[in-house]
Motif scaffolding. Structure first.
Motif, PDB file in Angstrom:
ATOM      1  N   LEU A  80       0.936  -1.196   0.054  1.00  0.00           N
ATOM      2  CA  LEU A  80      -0.154   0.011   0.284  1.00  0.00           C
ATOM      3  C   LEU A  80       0.690   1.451   0.107  1.00  0.00           C
ATOM      4  O   LEU A  80       1.318   1.383   0.871  1.00  0.00           O
ATOM      5  N   GLN A  81       1.098   2.403  -1.145  1.00  0.00           N
ATOM      6  CA  GLN A  81       1.702   3.452  -1.091  1.00  0.00           C
ATOM      7  C   GLN A  81       0.562   4.299  -0.582  1.00  0.00           C
ATOM      8  O   GLN A  81      -0.179   4.032  -0.997  1.00  0.00           O
ATOM      9  N   MET A  82       0.995   5.183  -0.033  1.00  0.00           N
ATOM     10  CA  MET A  82       0.423   6.000   0.577  1.00  0.00           C
ATOM     11  C   MET A  82       0.846   7.482   0.149  1.00  0.00           C
ATOM     12  O   MET A  82       1.745   7.525   1.187  1.00  0.00           O
ATOM     13  N   ASN A  83       0.633   8.266  -0.603  1.00  0.00           N
ATOM     14  CA  ASN A  83       1.233   9.759  -0.881  1.00  0.00           C
ATOM     15  C   ASN A  83       0.330  10.759   0.190  1.00  0.00           C
ATOM     16  O   ASN A  83      -1.069  10.316  -0.075  1.00  0.00           O
ATOM     17  N   SER A  84       1.084  12.104  -0.492  1.00  0.00           N
ATOM     18  CA  SER A  84       0.147  13.077   0.946  1.00  0.00           C
ATOM     19  C   SER A  84      -0.984  13.042   2.091  1.00  0.00           C
ATOM     20  O   SER A  84      -1.694  12.739   2.178  1.00  0.00           O
ATOM     21  N   LEU A  85      -0.009  12.180   2.890  1.00  0.00           N
ATOM     22  CA  LEU A  85      -0.424  12.100   4.094  1.00  0.00           C
ATOM     23  C   LEU A  85      -1.195  12.979   4.504  1.00  0.00           C
ATOM     24  O   LEU A  85      -0.518  14.347   5.210  1.00  0.00           O
ATOM     25  N   LYS A  86      -2.347  12.404   5.617  1.00  0.00           N
ATOM     26  CA  LYS A  86      -3.033  14.149   6.559  1.00  0.00           C
ATOM     27  C   LYS A  86      -2.407  12.743   7.995  1.00  0.00           C
ATOM     28  O   LYS A  86      -2.692  11.790   8.096  1.00  0.00           O
ATOM     29  N   PRO A  87      -2.950  13.857   9.019  1.00  0.00           N
ATOM     30  CA  PRO A  87      -3.149  13.105  10.306  1.00  0.00           C
ATOM     31  C   PRO A  87      -4.799  12.327  10.466  1.00  0.00           C
ATOM     32  O   PRO A  87      -4.234  11.516  11.547  1.00  0.00           O
ATOM     33  N   GLU A  88      -5.187  12.309   9.579  1.00  0.00           N
ATOM     34  CA  GLU A  88      -6.104  11.358   9.933  1.00  0.00           C
ATOM     35  C   GLU A  88      -6.115   9.957   9.476  1.00  0.00           C
ATOM     36  O   GLU A  88      -6.719   9.225   9.236  1.00  0.00           O
ATOM     37  N   ASP A  89      -5.080  10.139   8.533  1.00  0.00           N
ATOM     38  CA  ASP A  89      -4.136   8.918   7.973  1.00  0.00           C
ATOM     39  C   ASP A  89      -3.885   8.014   9.083  1.00  0.00           C
ATOM     40  O   ASP A  89      -3.524   6.658   9.425  1.00  0.00           O
ATOM     41  N   THR A  90      -3.564   8.774  10.029  1.00  0.00           N
ATOM     42  CA  THR A  90      -2.997   7.711  11.432  1.00  0.00           C
ATOM     43  C   THR A  90      -4.279   7.010  12.218  1.00  0.00           C
ATOM     44  O   THR A  90      -5.230   7.083  12.230  1.00  0.00           O
ATOM     45  N   GLY A  91      -3.071   5.367  12.167  1.00  0.00           N
ATOM     46  CA  GLY A  91      -3.821   4.228  12.947  1.00  0.00           C
ATOM     47  C   GLY A  91      -3.141   3.020  12.828  1.00  0.00           C
ATOM     48  O   GLY A  91      -2.184   3.806  12.257  1.00  0.00           O
ATOM     49  N   VAL A  92      -3.768   2.276  13.116  1.00  0.00           N
ATOM     50  CA  VAL A  92      -2.901   0.810  12.726  1.00  0.00           C
ATOM     51  C   VAL A  92      -3.337   0.483  11.361  1.00  0.00           C
ATOM     52  O   VAL A  92      -4.940   0.554  11.523  1.00  0.00           O
ATOM     53  N   TYR A  93      -2.395  -0.143  10.471  1.00  0.00           N
ATOM     54  CA  TYR A  93      -2.678  -0.312   9.237  1.00  0.00           C
ATOM     55  C   TYR A  93      -2.599  -2.340   8.857  1.00  0.00           C
ATOM     56  O   TYR A  93      -1.412  -2.352   9.586  1.00  0.00           O
ATOM     57  N   TYR A  94      -3.481  -2.547   8.758  1.00  0.00           N
ATOM     58  CA  TYR A  94      -4.259  -4.571   9.044  1.00  0.00           C
ATOM     59  C   TYR A  94      -4.237  -5.014   7.282  1.00  0.00           C
ATOM     60  O   TYR A  94      -4.942  -3.882   6.651  1.00  0.00           O
ATOM     61  N   CYS A  95      -3.283  -5.917   7.025  1.00  0.00           N
ATOM     62  CA  CYS A  95      -3.469  -6.723   6.327  1.00  0.00           C
ATOM     63  C   CYS A  95      -3.526  -8.047   6.228  1.00  0.00           C
ATOM     64  O   CYS A  95      -3.762  -8.716   7.211  1.00  0.00           O
ATOM     65  N   GLY A  96      -4.987  -8.706   4.810  1.00  0.00           N
ATOM     66  CA  GLY A  96      -5.278  -9.733   4.984  1.00  0.00           C
ATOM     67  C   GLY A  96      -6.137 -10.178   3.660  1.00  0.00           C
ATOM     68  O   GLY A  96      -6.745  -9.305   3.111  1.00  0.00           O
ATOM     69  N   ASP A  97      -6.719 -11.665   4.220  1.00  0.00           N
ATOM     70  CA  ASP A  97      -7.767 -11.900   3.034  1.00  0.00           C
ATOM     71  C   ASP A  97      -8.836 -11.534   4.312  1.00  0.00           C
ATOM     72  O   ASP A  97      -9.421 -12.101   5.140  1.00  0.00           O
ATOM     73  N   PRO A  98     -10.280 -10.451   3.886  1.00  0.00           N
ATOM     74  CA  PRO A  98     -11.059 -10.599   4.595  1.00  0.00           C
ATOM     75  C   PRO A  98     -12.070 -11.639   3.907  1.00  0.00           C
ATOM     76  O   PRO A  98     -12.822 -11.998   5.169  1.00  0.00           O
ATOM     77  N   SER A  99     -12.408 -12.582   3.719  1.00  0.00           N
ATOM     78  CA  SER A  99     -12.920 -13.197   2.814  1.00  0.00           C
ATOM     79  C   SER A  99     -12.803 -14.260   4.294  1.00  0.00           C
ATOM     80  O   SER A  99     -13.828 -14.771   4.713  1.00  0.00           O
ATOM     81  N   ARG A 100     -12.058 -14.862   4.927  1.00  0.00           N
ATOM     82  CA  ARG A 100     -11.317 -15.807   5.685  1.00  0.00           C
ATOM     83  C   ARG A 100     -11.377 -15.086   7.421  1.00  0.00           C
ATOM     84  O   ARG A 100     -10.998 -15.553   8.001  1.00  0.00           O
ATOM     85  N   ASN A 101     -11.160 -13.534   6.700  1.00  0.00           N
ATOM     86  CA  ASN A 101     -11.433 -12.656   8.074  1.00  0.00           C
ATOM     87  C   ASN A 101      -9.714 -13.115   8.899  1.00  0.00           C
ATOM     88  O   ASN A 101      -9.631 -13.475  10.301  1.00  0.00           O
ATOM     89  N   TYR A 102      -8.743 -13.175   7.694  1.00  0.00           N
ATOM     90  CA  TYR A 102      -7.387 -13.771   8.608  1.00  0.00           C
ATOM     91  C   TYR A 102      -6.839 -12.023   8.339  1.00  0.00           C
ATOM     92  O   TYR A 102      -6.958 -11.638   7.368  1.00  0.00           O
ATOM     93  N   TRP A 103      -6.096 -11.755   9.494  1.00  0.00           N
ATOM     94  CA  TRP A 103      -5.390 -10.715   9.369  1.00  0.00           C
ATOM     95  C   TRP A 103      -4.007 -10.535  10.055  1.00  0.00           C
ATOM     96  O   TRP A 103      -3.603 -11.777  10.731  1.00  0.00           O
ATOM     97  N   GLY A 104      -3.049  -9.884   9.733  1.00  0.00           N
ATOM     98  CA  GLY A 104      -1.820  -9.239  10.606  1.00  0.00           C
ATOM     99  C   GLY A 104      -1.457  -8.981  11.325  1.00  0.00           C
ATOM    100  O   GLY A 104      -3.023  -8.181  12.210  1.00  0.00           O
ATOM    101  N   GLN A 105      -1.070  -8.320  12.237  1.00  0.00           N
ATOM    102  CA  GLN A 105      -1.028  -8.147  13.594  1.00  0.00           C
ATOM    103  C   GLN A 105      -0.931  -6.173  13.532  1.00  0.00           C
ATOM    104  O   GLN A 105      -1.460  -5.417  14.299  1.00  0.00           O
ATOM    105  N   GLY A 106      -1.101  -5.819  11.971  1.00  0.00           N
ATOM    106  CA  GLY A 106      -0.339  -4.070  11.875  1.00  0.00           C
ATOM    107  C   GLY A 106       0.565  -3.898  12.321  1.00  0.00           C
ATOM    108  O   GLY A 106       1.703  -4.324  12.753  1.00  0.00           O
ATOM    109  N   THR A 107       0.397  -2.714  11.362  1.00  0.00           N
ATOM    110  CA  THR A 107       1.815  -1.853  12.225  1.00  0.00           C
ATOM    111  C   THR A 107       0.620  -0.550  11.966  1.00  0.00           C
ATOM    112  O   THR A 107       0.182   0.177  11.201  1.00  0.00           O
ATOM    113  N   GLN A 108       1.534   1.003  12.236  1.00  0.00           N
ATOM    114  CA  GLN A 108       1.651   1.668  13.232  1.00  0.00           C
ATOM    115  C   GLN A 108       2.315   2.712  11.617  1.00  0.00           C
ATOM    116  O   GLN A 108       3.102   2.822  12.461  1.00  0.00           O
ATOM    117  N   VAL A 109       0.930   3.370  11.939  1.00  0.00           N
ATOM    118  CA  VAL A 109       1.510   5.054  10.764  1.00  0.00           C
ATOM    119  C   VAL A 109       0.461   6.223  11.658  1.00  0.00           C
ATOM    120  O   VAL A 109      -0.097   6.362  12.088  1.00  0.00           O
TER     121      VAL A 109
END
Length: 113
Positions: A80-109
């Motif tokens: 996920l390439q993110m440009n022109s970041l804004k303060p409201e983009d702050t959060g923990v970002y998770y990647c995964g398979d939504p159909s099986r509800n499998y997700w990683g632990q996340g990375t803080q932005v």
């Protein structure tokens, strides 16, 4: 079960860019849709972007035009390439398979001056 590990988050100033990576422990070729979600402090997790195995991408309105999701099925990775970041983009970002509800632990932005 395929496991996911996100990386690439960090502290960035408003207007800056980040590239998040998601490494899968196994093949993602059979996972039709891979997704990025995020969760801001005190808020529910929300959808950010998805990419199908065939390369069709979709974005939430508030990141559209500023973000690009991509997947490399040969490397079992999603980005996920993110440009022109804004303060409201702050959060923990998770990647995964939504159909099986499998997700990683996340990375803080964190977007802050």
């Amino acid at each position: 079960q395929v496991q996911f590990v996100e990386s690439g988050g960090g502290l960035v100033q408003p207007g800056g860019s980040l590239r998040l990576s998601c490494a899968a422990s196994g093949s993602i070729s059979s996972i039709y849709t891979m997704a990025w979600y995020r969760q801001a402090p005190g808020k529910q997790r929300e959808w950010v972007a998805t990419a199908t195995v065939g390369g069709i991408t979709q974005y939430a309105d508030d990141v559209k035009g500023r973000s690009t999701i991509s997947r490399d099925n040969t490397k079992n990775a999603v980005y996920l390439q993110m440009n022109s970041l804004k303060p409201e983009d702050t959060g923990v970002y998770y990647c995964g398979d939504p159909s099986r509800n499998y997700w990683g632990q996340g990375t803080q932005v964190t977007v802050s001056s």
